[in-house]
Design an enzyme around this catalytic site. Sequence first.
Site, mmCIF file in Angstrom:
data_model
loop_
_atom_site.group_PDB
_atom_site.id
_atom_site.type_symbol
_atom_site.label_atom_id
_atom_site.label_comp_id
_atom_site.label_asym_id
_atom_site.label_seq_id
_atom_site.Cartn_x
_atom_site.Cartn_y
_atom_site.Cartn_z
ATOM 1 N N GLU A 191 8.774 0.629 3.755
ATOM 2 C CA GLU A 191 9.263 1.061 2.903
ATOM 3 C C GLU A 191 10.304 2.534 2.992
ATOM 4 O O GLU A 191 9.130 3.246 2.429
ATOM 5 C CB GLU A 191 9.228 0.850 1.437
ATOM 6 C CG GLU A 191 10.015 0.612 -0.167
ATOM 7 C CD GLU A 191 9.483 0.488 -1.471
ATOM 8 O OE1 GLU A 191 8.483 -0.372 -1.540
ATOM 9 O OE2 GLU A 191 9.951 0.792 -2.369
ATOM 10 N N LYS A 213 15.544 -2.108 -7.812
ATOM 11 C CA LYS A 213 15.619 -1.582 -9.013
ATOM 12 C C LYS A 213 16.395 -1.545 -10.017
ATOM 13 O O LYS A 213 17.576 -0.982 -9.613
ATOM 14 C CB LYS A 213 14.238 0.224 -9.098
ATOM 15 C CG LYS A 213 13.503 -0.326 -7.984
ATOM 16 C CD LYS A 213 12.717 0.763 -8.666
ATOM 17 C CE LYS A 213 10.934 0.937 -8.152
ATOM 18 N NZ LYS A 213 10.001 1.700 -7.017
ATOM 19 N N ASP A 217 14.588 2.005 -0.725
ATOM 20 C CA ASP A 217 14.001 1.884 -2.058
ATOM 21 C C ASP A 217 15.252 3.135 -2.836
ATOM 22 O O ASP A 217 16.465 2.945 -3.149
ATOM 23 C CB ASP A 217 13.275 2.514 -3.027
ATOM 24 C CG ASP A 217 12.584 2.168 -4.205
ATOM 25 O OD1 ASP A 217 13.435 2.103 -4.769
ATOM 26 O OD2 ASP A 217 11.679 2.870 -4.597
ATOM 27 N N LEU A 256 0.826 -0.670 0.245
ATOM 28 C CA LEU A 256 -0.274 -0.128 -0.081
ATOM 29 C C LEU A 256 0.575 1.584 0.092
ATOM 30 O O LEU A 256 1.892 1.048 0.514
ATOM 31 C CB LEU A 256 -0.900 -0.246 1.082
ATOM 32 C CG LEU A 256 -1.770 -0.808 1.423
ATOM 33 C CD1 LEU A 256 -2.119 -0.919 2.902
ATOM 34 C CD2 LEU A 256 -2.921 -1.151 0.178
ATOM 35 N N LYS A 257 0.214 1.841 -0.745
ATOM 36 C CA LYS A 257 0.898 3.499 -0.828
ATOM 37 C C LYS A 257 0.826 4.087 0.291
ATOM 38 O O LYS A 257 -0.308 4.078 0.600
ATOM 39 C CB LYS A 257 1.369 4.085 -1.714
ATOM 40 C CG LYS A 257 1.927 3.627 -3.246
ATOM 41 C CD LYS A 257 3.152 3.598 -3.421
ATOM 42 C CE LYS A 257 4.264 3.849 -4.887
ATOM 43 N NZ LYS A 257 5.345 3.686 -5.109
HETATM 44 O O1 NPG Z 1 4.430 -2.629 -10.470
HETATM 45 O O2 NPG Z 1 6.276 -2.069 -11.239
HETATM 46 C C1 NPG Z 1 5.048 -1.349 -10.301
HETATM 47 C C2 NPG Z 1 4.693 -0.147 -9.166
HETATM 48 C C3 NPG Z 1 5.364 -0.228 -8.235
HETATM 49 O O3 NPG Z 1 5.361 1.265 -6.419
HETATM 50 C C4 NPG Z 1 5.700 1.101 -7.662
HETATM 51 N N1 NPG Z 1 6.222 1.825 -8.243
HETATM 52 O O4 NPG Z 1 7.876 4.368 -5.968
HETATM 53 O O5 NPG Z 1 8.435 2.304 -6.255
HETATM 54 C C5 NPG Z 1 7.604 3.532 -6.782
HETATM 55 C C6 NPG Z 1 6.914 3.238 -7.636
HETATM 56 C C7 NPG Z 1 7.752 3.844 -9.734
HETATM 57 C C8 NPG Z 1 6.891 3.926 -10.097
HETATM 58 C C9 NPG Z 1 8.464 4.179 -9.217
HETATM 59 C C10 NPG Z 1 7.475 4.188 -11.684
HETATM 60 C C11 NPG Z 1 9.287 5.049 -9.682
HETATM 61 C C12 NPG Z 1 8.642 5.181 -11.643
#
Ligand code: NPG
Length: 368
Positions: free
Chosen positions: A213, A262, A238, A162-163
């Site tokens: 996170e 990532k 992250d 969850l964000k």
């Molecule tokens: O399922 O790809 C996915 C999205 C996961 O939350 C997600 N990505 O803040 O980590 C993040 C976010 C994100 C998306 C970050 C796009 C940067 C670019």
Amino acid sequence: MRLEAVELRRIRMPLVAPFRTSYGTETMRDVLLVRAVTDQCDGRGECCAPSEPLYSSEYVDGCEDVLRRHLLPRLFAAPALTAAAVAEVLRPVQGHRMAKAAIEMAVLDAELTARREPFARHLGGVRDAVACGVAVGIQESVPRLLEVVQGYVDEGYGRVKLKIEPGWDVGPVRAVRERFPDLPLQVDANAAYTPADARHLARLDEFDLLLIEQPLAEDDLRGHASLAARLATPVCLDESIVSARSAADAIAMGACSIVCVKPARVGGYLEARRVHDVCQANGVPVWCGGMLETGLGRAGNVALAALPNFTLPGDMSASDRYYRRDVTEPFVLRDGRLGVPTGPGLGVEVDEVALREVTMRVDVVDRP
Ligand code: NPG
């Protein structure tokens, strides 16, 4: 291998639903695809930098610019290019990791395709399918959030993220935990809090979360270390982890006990593997983050997540969670997992018709 030309293709892909985070809302992905044309094979790369520099300092137009002006000329000048040498050739250019990651991915795909080796095998993958989680953006209301989570649980996702942001944290998390008592659940703050919020964030401890996170700013490792000492919920980083070295530093300082990897954020799949290795050596589990990739980036991420220390489900969902029509054959969820591609290189076919439909512009930069 000799790099003969690089195709820079800009595509626009509408998301199936808006994705809201603490730093903004995405409804349309503006993606830069990179194709490395070499004397042996072509290879594909995806630059997943967002359109605005809100997640980190990089953004897609900036990536294209630095590729054209600074990165590609250096790579064209390299006599015998290998994927392993890309980072070294580009080292004089500071930062710009997402742009570097995109071209390294394309060169790696070309190289592996030429020798018929799948990404996962090259990176050291040990499994043929990877457990998937799903990231749920900030919703307009708690009832809507519960509906969205229910939908993903019904589809078979075994872990939900969850964000959160100030004003959308304890309440929504409590509601989801009450409705789904056994669901593996984690939260992502995208650096939206400050050290002064420590007491408030400790209220999340009662919900048995897998992790929180990136609660604090990207450059606040000390803050994360003191917060981690006050929370029962494990702290995962992250945005702060931009290299294997920064992962080692964060771990040594006690700033995190879990790392989100990532490839784009750390400058490519090869550095991502080193982040994995450093974490593994320190007993720190990792999981693969997502940046709303198309099937190309997803193929690479799924391959990376096949490595042994990826012991937590990643933000790697099926293609239909993001796009109505992907630019590759879609990734489909089976028993909460995605299969690791086994073909040479990225191991996915590009759907040329779909790709043409979403293409805004294509430019080819030739070797001078
Ligand atoms: O399922 O790809 C996915 C999205 C996961 O939350 C997600 N990505 O803040 O980590 C993040 C976010 C994100 C998306 C970050 C796009 C940067 C670019």
